[in-house]
Write a protein that holds these residues in place. Structure first.
Motif, PDB file in Angstrom:
ATOM      1  N   THR A 125     -26.645 -26.406 -15.928  1.00 41.82           N
ATOM      2  CA  THR A 125     -26.596 -26.690 -17.364  1.00 41.82           C
ATOM      3  C   THR A 125     -28.022 -26.760 -17.895  1.00 41.82           C
ATOM      4  N   ARG A 126     -28.188 -26.399 -19.153  1.00 44.70           N
ATOM      5  CA  ARG A 126     -29.522 -26.460 -19.753  1.00 44.70           C
ATOM      6  C   ARG A 126     -30.016 -27.887 -19.871  1.00 44.70           C
ATOM      7  N   ILE A 127     -29.129 -28.795 -20.245  1.00 44.40           N
ATOM      8  CA  ILE A 127     -29.549 -30.194 -20.389  1.00 44.40           C
ATOM      9  C   ILE A 127     -29.988 -30.762 -19.044  1.00 44.40           C
ATOM     10  N   GLY A 128     -29.338 -30.328 -17.957  1.00 46.67           N
ATOM     11  CA  GLY A 128     -29.741 -30.797 -16.636  1.00 46.67           C
ATOM     12  C   GLY A 128     -31.144 -30.338 -16.283  1.00 46.67           C
ATOM     13  N   LEU A 129     -31.448 -29.071 -16.526  1.00 39.55           N
ATOM     14  CA  LEU A 129     -32.790 -28.573 -16.249  1.00 39.55           C
ATOM     15  C   LEU A 129     -33.829 -29.217 -17.160  1.00 39.55           C
ATOM     16  N   MET A 130     -33.463 -29.448 -18.410  1.00 42.24           N
ATOM     17  CA  MET A 130     -34.406 -30.068 -19.330  1.00 42.24           C
ATOM     18  C   MET A 130     -34.753 -31.486 -18.893  1.00 42.24           C
ATOM     19  N   LEU A 131     -33.781 -32.216 -18.395  1.00 45.27           N
ATOM     20  CA  LEU A 131     -34.033 -33.586 -17.932  1.00 45.27           C
ATOM     21  C   LEU A 131     -35.002 -33.597 -16.749  1.00 45.27           C
TER      22      LEU A 131
ATOM     23  N   ILE B 217     -34.009 -21.995  -9.276  1.00 42.95           N
ATOM     24  CA  ILE B 217     -33.036 -21.374  -8.385  1.00 42.95           C
ATOM     25  C   ILE B 217     -32.199 -22.412  -7.643  1.00 42.95           C
ATOM     26  N   THR B 218     -32.652 -23.672  -7.636  1.00 46.46           N
ATOM     27  CA  THR B 218     -31.901 -24.718  -6.945  1.00 46.46           C
ATOM     28  C   THR B 218     -30.848 -25.344  -7.836  1.00 46.46           C
ATOM     29  N   LEU B 219     -31.146 -25.531  -9.112  1.00 46.79           N
ATOM     30  CA  LEU B 219     -30.271 -26.292 -10.001  1.00 46.79           C
ATOM     31  C   LEU B 219     -29.538 -25.424 -11.020  1.00 46.79           C
ATOM     32  N   SER B 220     -29.639 -24.097 -10.902  1.00 46.29           N
ATOM     33  CA  SER B 220     -28.938 -23.230 -11.852  1.00 46.29           C
ATOM     34  C   SER B 220     -28.624 -21.895 -11.192  1.00 46.29           C
ATOM     35  N   ARG B 221     -27.667 -21.186 -11.777  1.00 51.34           N
ATOM     36  CA  ARG B 221     -27.310 -19.856 -11.275  1.00 51.34           C
ATOM     37  C   ARG B 221     -26.889 -18.896 -12.383  1.00 51.34           C
ATOM     38  N   SER B 222     -26.501 -19.412 -13.540  1.00 47.68           N
ATOM     39  CA  SER B 222     -26.064 -18.550 -14.640  1.00 47.68           C
ATOM     40  C   SER B 222     -27.268 -17.903 -15.306  1.00 47.68           C
ATOM     41  N   PRO B 223     -27.165 -16.623 -15.697  1.00 47.89           N
ATOM     42  CA  PRO B 223     -28.304 -15.947 -16.331  1.00 47.89           C
ATOM     43  C   PRO B 223     -28.765 -16.600 -17.625  1.00 47.89           C
ATOM     44  N   ASP B 224     -27.836 -17.213 -18.383  1.00 52.04           N
ATOM     45  CA  ASP B 224     -28.232 -17.827 -19.647  1.00 52.04           C
ATOM     46  C   ASP B 224     -28.773 -19.235 -19.464  1.00 52.04           C
ATOM     47  N   VAL B 225     -28.738 -19.751 -18.230  1.00 46.00           N
ATOM     48  CA  VAL B 225     -29.268 -21.087 -17.932  1.00 46.00           C
ATOM     49  C   VAL B 225     -30.533 -20.997 -17.094  1.00 46.00           C
ATOM     50  N   GLN B 226     -30.576 -20.049 -16.191  1.00 45.71           N
ATOM     51  CA  GLN B 226     -31.722 -19.920 -15.296  1.00 45.71           C
ATOM     52  C   GLN B 226     -33.016 -19.661 -16.066  1.00 45.71           C
TER      53      GLN B 226
END
Length: 270
Positions: free
Chosen positions: A132-138, A209-218
């Protein structure tokens, strides 16, 4: 001889830096179908626009580019603001044991990031924050705070305490002192810290690459590895064109704000 040797050394370092850049640009110009498998030292064609379009579409670099821009700008600004507040608390506010709080926050830069990957991945999976984008942003904001805090704290220690004392005598609150006195005086340091954190978040690959996999999130660096995996269908010129796309924002940022960056680094190093 000493000065001449230094000039030769600097010129050699510049040359070593320019050669890979030259090869990157020249081979990104080459049409993918005409690439021979070996690096070209001379321009063999001019198909840069097509290579850029292929890189933008094949690996989803366009979506990842926008995601990385969001992460780098928002998380960089959030980290710098939080770091400035933490530095103000440690240096100006009458908190007990300020040295303890300094080392507690700064210790975030002392441990390798790989130590946190396994527990962080499990936590994100349990909290539905994975991919999720919010997860990466945090995690990007939290990751960027310690070093920004180090820069802000160093600059804030150079400010005369008489400024705070005079403001307190005039009846100003600590909140007003922070926003009206310290923030305006730290503009250069805040700008330098933001450039550092923007670059760090933009260039991140491990967390992406660890916390995401979707092209619109990575983030875009992860998308570039996806493009590299498509080597046989796109060709090296397309991969190099993707590298040009990825490297452009940080290069422009340093070129446009190099004066602010140098002033901020100088102020933080006093």
């Amino acid at each position: 001889m000493g000065r001449a040797a230094r000039h030769v050394f600097v010129a050699g370092c510049v040359l070593l830096w320019l050669i890979p850049l030259y090869l990157l640009v020249v081979n990104a110009l080459t049409p993918a179908a005409q690439y021979t498998g070996k690096p070209d030292w001379t321009v063999q064609g001019f198909d840069l626009v097509k290579n850029l379009e292929t890189a933008w579409n094949v690996a989803g670099i366009g979506d990842s580019f926008q995601s990385s821009l969001l992460y780098a700008v928002v998380c960089g600004l959030a980290a710098v603001l939080i770091a400035a507040m933490a530095a103000f608390a440690v240096v100006v506010l009458p908190v007990p044991r300020p040295a303890f709080w300094f080392w507690l926050i700064y210790s975030g830069t002392l441990f390798p990031l790989q130590m946190f990957l396994a527990p962080l991945f499990g936590l994100y999976a349990d909290a539905d924050l994975y991919d999720t984008r919010i997860g990466l942003m945090l995690v990007y904001a939290a990751w960027a705070v310690p070093f920004a805090f180090f820069l802000m704290r160093n600059q804030m220690t150079t400010m005369p305490p008489e400024l705070t004392e005079a403001a307190l005598i005039d009846g100003a609150s600590f909140r007003r002192i922070f926003w009206r006195i310290h923030v305006p005086l730290m503009k250069a340091g805040l700008g330098a810290a933001f450039i550092f954190q923007f670059t760090a978040v933009w260039n991140d690959l491990l967390l992406g690459i660890t916390l995401s996999r979707s092209p619109d999130v990575q983030p875009v660096m992860a998308a570039l590895t996806t493009l590299n995996n498509a080597y046989s269908s796109t060709g090296p010129p397309v991969i190099l064109a993707g590298a040009l796309i990825v490297s452009t924002p940080t290069l422009l940022l340093f070129l446009v704000f190099r004066g602010l960056f140098l002033r901020g680094v100088t102020a933080s190093a006093r």
